[in-house]
Design an enzyme around this catalytic site. Structure first.
Site, PDB file in Angstrom:
ATOM      1  N   GLY A 152       0.588  -1.237  -0.177  1.00 42.07           N
ATOM      2  CA  GLY A 152       0.092   0.070  -0.013  1.00 42.07           C
ATOM      3  C   GLY A 152       0.855   1.315   0.033  1.00 42.07           C
ATOM      4  N   ILE A 164       1.223   3.579   2.488  1.00 44.55           N
ATOM      5  CA  ILE A 164       2.163   3.926   3.564  1.00 44.55           C
ATOM      6  C   ILE A 164       3.064   2.802   3.515  1.00 44.55           C
ATOM      7  CG2 ILE A 164       2.185   4.313   6.136  1.00 44.55           C
ATOM      8  CD1 ILE A 164      -0.634   5.561   5.773  1.00 44.55           C
ATOM      9  N   SER A 222      -4.809   5.909  13.789  1.00 41.70           N
ATOM     10  CA  SER A 222      -5.169   7.220  13.136  1.00 41.70           C
ATOM     11  C   SER A 222      -5.643   8.400  14.046  1.00 41.70           C
ATOM     12  CB  SER A 222      -6.353   6.902  12.177  1.00 41.70           C
ATOM     13  OG  SER A 222      -6.924   8.117  11.658  1.00 41.70           O
ATOM     14  N   TYR A 264     -14.633   3.468  10.078  1.00 38.55           N
ATOM     15  CA  TYR A 264     -13.204   3.267   9.866  1.00 38.55           C
ATOM     16  C   TYR A 264     -12.569   3.725  11.322  1.00 38.55           C
ATOM     17  CZ  TYR A 264      -8.606   4.707   8.940  1.00 38.55           C
ATOM     18  OH  TYR A 264      -7.238   4.995   8.910  1.00 38.55           O
ATOM     19  N   LYS A 284     -10.346   1.602  14.033  1.00 35.46           N
ATOM     20  CA  LYS A 284      -8.913   1.890  14.587  1.00 35.46           C
ATOM     21  C   LYS A 284      -8.859   1.997  16.296  1.00 35.46           C
ATOM     22  CE  LYS A 284      -6.572   1.965  10.677  1.00 35.46           C
ATOM     23  NZ  LYS A 284      -5.161   1.072  10.685  1.00 35.46           N
ATOM     24  N   PHE A 330      -1.652  11.604  11.080  1.00 36.20           N
ATOM     25  CA  PHE A 330      -2.796  12.702  10.538  1.00 36.20           C
ATOM     26  C   PHE A 330      -2.956  12.493   9.176  1.00 36.20           C
ATOM     27  CE2 PHE A 330      -3.571  15.052  14.461  1.00 36.20           C
ATOM     28  CZ  PHE A 330      -2.926  14.262  15.300  1.00 36.20           C
ATOM     29  N   ASN A 331      -2.588  13.585   8.246  1.00 35.59           N
ATOM     30  CA  ASN A 331      -2.862  13.276   7.048  1.00 35.59           C
ATOM     31  C   ASN A 331      -1.767  13.084   6.106  1.00 35.59           C
ATOM     32  OD1 ASN A 331      -5.360  14.523   8.335  1.00 35.59           O
ATOM     33  ND2 ASN A 331      -6.077  14.588   6.251  1.00 35.59           N
ATOM     34  N   VAL A 348     -14.856  22.225  -2.379  1.00 34.26           N
ATOM     35  CA  VAL A 348     -14.360  22.606  -1.191  1.00 34.26           C
ATOM     36  C   VAL A 348     -15.380  22.151  -0.469  1.00 34.26           C
ATOM     37  CG1 VAL A 348     -13.134  24.312   0.336  1.00 34.26           C
ATOM     38  CG2 VAL A 348     -12.646  24.382  -2.013  1.00 34.26           C
TER      39      VAL A 348
HETATM   40  C1  WQD Z   1      -9.143  16.610   4.157  1.00 32.25           C
HETATM   41  C2  WQD Z   1      -9.968  17.838   4.279  1.00 32.25           C
HETATM   42  C3  WQD Z   1     -12.182  17.692   3.707  1.00 32.25           C
HETATM   43  C4  WQD Z   1     -11.721  16.291  -0.075  1.00 32.25           C
HETATM   44  C5  WQD Z   1      -8.246  11.476   6.309  1.00 32.25           C
HETATM   45  C6  WQD Z   1      -8.127   9.956   5.729  1.00 32.25           C
HETATM   46  C7  WQD Z   1      -8.426   9.000   6.975  1.00 32.25           C
HETATM   47  C8  WQD Z   1      -7.455   9.516   8.257  1.00 32.25           C
HETATM   48  C9  WQD Z   1      -7.467  10.963   8.647  1.00 32.25           C
HETATM   49  C10 WQD Z   1      -5.370   7.989   8.183  1.00 32.25           C
HETATM   50  C11 WQD Z   1     -11.158  17.877   4.988  1.00 32.25           C
HETATM   51  C12 WQD Z   1     -11.702  18.524   2.643  1.00 32.25           C
HETATM   52  C13 WQD Z   1     -11.368  16.718   0.911  1.00 32.25           C
HETATM   53  C14 WQD Z   1     -12.249  17.103  -1.372  1.00 32.25           C
HETATM   54  C15 WQD Z   1     -12.592  18.728   0.267  1.00 32.25           C
HETATM   55  N1  WQD Z   1      -6.157   9.196   7.935  1.00 32.25           N
HETATM   56  N2  WQD Z   1     -11.923  18.199   1.383  1.00 32.25           N
HETATM   57  N3  WQD Z   1     -12.686  18.307  -1.112  1.00 32.25           N
HETATM   58  O1  WQD Z   1     -11.222  13.559   6.028  1.00 32.25           O
HETATM   59  O2  WQD Z   1      -9.156  14.545   7.038  1.00 32.25           O
HETATM   60  O3  WQD Z   1      -9.342  11.906   6.595  1.00 32.25           O
HETATM   61  O4  WQD Z   1      -7.187  11.649   7.379  1.00 32.25           O
HETATM   62  O5  WQD Z   1      -5.961   7.174   8.934  1.00 32.25           O
HETATM   63  O6  WQD Z   1      -8.245   7.929   6.767  1.00 32.25           O
HETATM   64  O7  WQD Z   1      -9.300   9.932   4.807  1.00 32.25           O
HETATM   65  O8  WQD Z   1      -8.926  13.516   4.790  1.00 32.25           O
HETATM   66  O9  WQD Z   1      -8.410  14.500   2.503  1.00 32.25           O
HETATM   67  O10 WQD Z   1     -10.682  13.328   2.867  1.00 32.25           O
HETATM   68  O11 WQD Z   1      -9.918  15.677   3.698  1.00 32.25           O
HETATM   69  O12 WQD Z   1     -12.589  19.837   0.636  1.00 32.25           O
HETATM   70  O13 WQD Z   1     -12.650  16.695  -2.502  1.00 32.25           O
HETATM   71  O14 WQD Z   1     -10.124  18.325   2.827  1.00 32.25           O
HETATM   72  O15 WQD Z   1     -13.508  18.303   4.046  1.00 32.25           O
HETATM   73  O16 WQD Z   1     -11.468  19.263   5.422  1.00 32.25           O
HETATM   74  P1  WQD Z   1      -9.642  13.477   6.151  1.00 32.25           P
HETATM   75  P2  WQD Z   1      -9.693  14.162   3.466  1.00 32.25           P
END
Ligand code: WQD
Length: 384
Positions: free
Chosen positions: A13, A15, A133, A158, A162, A187-188, A226
């Site tokens: 994967g 990561i 996570s 999900y 975790k 985090f992300n 957004v």
């Molecule tokens: C980020 C920001 C959305 C898509 C992720 C992983 C999850 C976990 C935590 C590890 C948010 C905004 C998103 C888009 C947008 N990671 N957004 N338009 O929700 O923080 O979760 O990190 O375990 O597995 O999914 O990540 O990238 O979906 O969203 O505005 O098309 O971007 O609202 O503020 P999220 P994300």
């Protein structure tokens, strides 16, 4: 001294593959498994991402296509290898999908972990790094978020898997002191290895922001949606702690070092930069780094989204000697290099692999026919 061996679940994967680079370069032996639930593979069950990991590091690793729900096969791998540590990445992690198919997520993520832990115990392997996570925190009560923030107030299945796995591992270490486990709360994760040879290539429909921004920059999508422009944040859009995938990977090597030096049963660490970045800030940085427009269209808020989440990562700095080194600019630049060098991700490798397999099958068939004819002629001569 013989090398230590790390068993990596979910190794093919995003990561997992980046972590395998760091493990090999830290001189560990690596035995990786993956069930290809969210990673590409050739018809012959090979993982293109891991082939490229070997190319990047000029080192070999061992790979098995294996699902953690196949307890027999997991134990057979433990029988075959002298495993010292386990890093457990394997999980399905699409937040939206987890709400539609909860049992799939509990079975794959939780039952899979139980099978893994039972195989470890049966083979006297008690050191584990678990890929957790920041989702386990739910909607934060304070920011930046520290590891002692309450967990469990999760907003999706999900995240609940975790959380449950963390609680299960904690219970295990209380019941059996031999266990020594670290949960890393990501985090992300974004970006890619600086070579551009490995990166994020989800087989499931991605919903994360960064891959979507890259598609817009490539011209494959007209704009980013957004999700919410009226949040109580500096520019009204959601805030997250984006961390470079290579920083995340090095955090795992730091965690293994900690496990080898100290027995503490169970600890958790945030792996984040400590910086909150909004949707619009990330889009603007991507534009600046790539020179490509990333138009933003504000849409209604996404159900289940939290407004703002970023880490206090001081415990990892103090206890693991780890801090994130790479900037948001590095994350965007490395993501763009991967994306432009591999517009179809690993698909070309898969197609080449499939063609080779087909070619080999065709050659084998032709050889069989040729041999058959040859034998037939020789039989005719010999008359039997
Ligand atoms: C980020 C920001 C959305 C898509 C992720 C992983 C999850 C976990 C935590 C590890 C948010 C905004 C998103 C888009 C947008 N990671 N957004 N338009 O929700 O923080 O979760 O990190 O375990 O597995 O999914 O990540 O990238 O979906 O969203 O505005 O098309 O971007 O609202 O503020 P999220 P994300």
């Amino acid at each position: 001294m013989s090398k230590k061996c790390v068993f990596v679940t979910g190794g093919a994967g995003y990561i997992g593959s980046h972590c395998c680079v760091e493990l090999l370069q830290a001189d560990y032996d690596v035995v990786a498994i993956d069930n290809f639930a969210n990673s590409r593979h050739t018809g012959a069950g090979e993982a293109p991402a891991l082939k490229r990991v070997e190319e990047i590091t000029s080192k070999k690793l061992t790979f098995y296509q294996c699902d953690l729900l196949d307890a027999e096969k997991v134990n057979a791998i433990f029988d075959k290898h002298q495993i010292d540590y386990v890093i457990h990445f394997a999980a399905i992690k699409a937040v939206g999908e987890s709400m539609q198919f909860p049992l799939l997520y509990y079975k794959n993520n939780v039952i899979g972990t139980i099978n893994l832990v039972e195989a470890m115990k049966a083979h006297n392997v008690y050191h584990m790094v678990f890929s957790s996570s920041c989702c386990v925190y739910g909607d934060p009560e304070h920011l930046p978020i520290t590891e002692d923030h309450p967990t469990g107030n999760v907003t999706n299945v999900y995240g609940r898997t975790k959380y449950l796995i963390e609680e299960m591992l904690k219970d295990l270490t209380h019941a059996e002191p031999k266990w020594n486990i670290i949960s890393l709360r990501y985090f992300n994760p974004v970006g890619a290895h600086p070579s551009g040879r490995i990166g994020e290539d989800p087989t499931k429909n991605f919903t994360n922001l960064m891959p979507y921004i890259a598609q817009v920059a490539l011209g494959n999508k007209p704009h980013i949606n957004v999700f919410g422009g009226d949040y109580n944040t500096p520019d009204g859009t959601g805030v997250r702690d984006y961390i470079h995938i290579m920083d995340l990977a090095s955090g795992h090597v730091a965690a293994l070092n900690k496990l080898s030096q100290e027995h503490f049963r169970y600890k958790t660490y945030n792996l984040g930069t400590g910086e909150g970045v909004s949707v619009k800030q990330l889009a603007a940085m991507f534009e600046r780094v790539t020179g490509r427009p990333v138009p933003c269209l504000v849409q209604p808020r996404r159900l289940g989204d939290i407004v703002s989440m970023f880490a206090n990562a001081s415990r990892a700095r103090q206890e693991l000697g780890w801090t994130a080194q790479r900037s948001l600019e590095d994350m965007c630049r490395d993501m763009w290099r991967w994306q432009t060098m591999n517009p179809r991700g690993y698909q070309d490798d898969c197609d080449a692999g499939a063609a080779a397999t087909t070619g080999q099958a065709a050659l084998a068939k032709a050889a069989a026919v040729t041999n058959g004819v040859a034998n037939g002629v020789s039989n005719g001569v010999s008359g039997h």
